[in-house]
Write an enzyme that holds these catalytic residues in place. Sequence first.
Site, PDB file in Angstrom:
ATOM      1  N   HIS A   1      -4.707 -34.496  -7.589  1.00 33.81           N
ATOM      2  CA  HIS A   1      -5.712 -35.094  -6.704  1.00 33.81           C
ATOM      3  C   HIS A   1      -7.090 -34.499  -6.998  1.00 33.81           C
ATOM      4  CE1 HIS A   1      -2.250 -35.517  -3.587  1.00 33.81           C
ATOM      5  NE2 HIS A   1      -2.539 -36.736  -4.010  1.00 33.81           N
TER       6      HIS A   1
ATOM      7  N   LYS B   1       4.671 -40.478  10.020  1.00 36.95           N
ATOM      8  CA  LYS B   1       5.348 -40.184   8.746  1.00 36.95           C
ATOM      9  C   LYS B   1       5.882 -38.752   8.722  1.00 36.95           C
ATOM     10  CE  LYS B   1       3.671 -42.531   4.525  1.00 36.95           C
ATOM     11  NZ  LYS B   1       2.672 -42.348   3.433  1.00 36.95           N
TER      12      LYS B   1
ATOM     13  N   ARG C   1      -0.522 -42.428 -12.308  1.00 38.97           N
ATOM     14  CA  ARG C   1       0.082 -41.391 -13.154  1.00 38.97           C
ATOM     15  C   ARG C   1       0.960 -41.997 -14.231  1.00 38.97           C
ATOM     16  NH1 ARG C   1       2.419 -38.642  -7.923  1.00 38.97           N
ATOM     17  NH2 ARG C   1       2.757 -40.860  -7.696  1.00 38.97           N
TER      18      ARG C   1
ATOM     19  N   SER D   1       2.746 -34.822  -4.383  1.00 39.09           N
ATOM     20  CA  SER D   1       2.870 -33.935  -3.216  1.00 39.09           C
ATOM     21  C   SER D   1       4.336 -33.789  -2.837  1.00 39.09           C
ATOM     22  CB  SER D   1       2.096 -34.497  -2.024  1.00 39.09           C
ATOM     23  OG  SER D   1       0.745 -34.640  -2.333  1.00 39.09           O
TER      24      SER D   1
END
Length: 174
Positions: free
Chosen positions: A26, A50, A99, A137
């Site tokens: 990031h 979440k 990515r 993450s």
Amino acid sequence: MNSRLPCESSRIAIYPGSFDPITNGHLDLIQRGSRLFDRLIVSILRNESKEPLFSAAERIEMVREAAAPYSNVEVDSFDGLLVEHAGDHAATAILRGIRAISDYEYELQMALMNRRLRPEIETLFMMSNEAYSFISSRMVKEVFSLGGNISGLVPPPVEARMRERFSKIKHKGA
Ligand code: PNS
């Protein structure tokens, strides 16, 4: 001229995400994105439903600390529609990192939906630095929770916070 002043010609982009927590991938995107825009606003989705590892306030703090060297980068949080949030900031672009090809389908879907909602806001994709193209993450949290080494994958203060958080979770579970 102060690039933080509202100015019709200033180029403002939003870099949205969960950032739970911010990784070096990031951060690389923030650094590169900050060169392309007058202002880059890193916008953290609050979404407590979440059940993130870190609260929105903690994620904001970690991103602020990591992005401090970049003077045209700001940090904010949002709930609800991303394009509404982008519009509130007069942003003309949404920045996202890709990515691998596996990211593309989800990103394309999101970009097309956002375009339908707000055609005037462009989504720009930047390829991740290959050194970070395997980091997420989610994976950083998993590896760390299983005792793996994550140094070099997240900024050092984030690693320290993770150590603290996981030791709390461990003690609670004990
Ligand atoms: O880092 P993430 O979790 O992949 O980021 C996803 C994010 C925050 C960009 C996305 O979930 C989002 O924009 N959520 C806000 C809700 C929204 O606008 N939905 C419509 C577009 S799909």
